[in-house]
Design an enzyme around this catalytic site. Structure first.
Site, mmCIF file in Angstrom:
data_model
loop_
_atom_site.group_PDB
_atom_site.id
_atom_site.type_symbol
_atom_site.label_atom_id
_atom_site.label_comp_id
_atom_site.label_asym_id
_atom_site.label_seq_id
_atom_site.Cartn_x
_atom_site.Cartn_y
_atom_site.Cartn_z
ATOM 1 N N ARG A 20 0.820 -1.219 0.000
ATOM 2 C CA ARG A 20 0.000 0.000 0.000
ATOM 3 C C ARG A 20 0.850 1.263 0.000
ATOM 4 N NH1 ARG A 20 -3.798 -0.417 4.898
ATOM 5 N NH2 ARG A 20 -1.892 -1.297 5.721
ATOM 6 N N ASN A 38 -6.207 -2.604 1.694
ATOM 7 C CA ASN A 38 -6.206 -4.056 1.838
ATOM 8 C C ASN A 38 -7.639 -4.555 1.857
ATOM 9 O OD1 ASN A 38 -3.420 -4.312 2.004
ATOM 10 N ND2 ASN A 38 -3.390 -4.358 4.231
#
Length: 93
Positions: A20, A38
Site C-alpha cells: 500500500r 487491503n
C-alpha cells in the site's frame, strides 16, 4: 490530455510487504490520485485516476509491486461514469 480512472484488484503476496505505501509513493511520483486499501481476502484494491499514459504506467507497476511482493493476478476494471475525482492519493485503512 486524456483522463482515465481504473480499479485494480491485485492478488498474491501483497499484504504485509509494504504494497500500500509503495503504491502511494509511486502514484504521487506519477501525479495520480485515488486510493489503495487491503481487502479482507488478502488482496489489495487500488483506484487510480489521472493522465492516461501515467495511469498505464501505474498499472504496469502494479503487476510487479514492491520488492517483497509476489503479484499473481491483476484484475482491471473501468471506473463508473459518476466516480468521484480525488484530489490526492491516500492509503485507506
Amino acid at each position: 490530455m486524456e483522463w482515465l480512472c481504473k480499479h485494480l484488484y491485485i492478488q498474491g503476496r501483497v499484504q504485509g510487504v509494504w504494497f500500500r505505501e509503495s503504491t502511494r509513493h509511486k502514484a504521487i511520483e506519477l501525479k495520480l490520485t485515488g486510493w489503495v486499501k487491503n481487502n479482507p481476502d488478502g488482496s489489495v484494491a487500488v483506484l487510480i485516476q489521472g493522465e492516461a499514459s501515467r495511469v498505464h504506467e501505474m498499472i504496469q507497476w502494479c503487476h510487479v509491486g514492491p520488492p517483497m511482493a509476489r503479484v499473481e493476478q491483476v484484475e482491471l476494471m473501468e471506473c463508473g461514469t459518476k466516480i468521484e475525482r480525488y484530489a490526492t492519493f491516500v492509503v485507506q485503512r
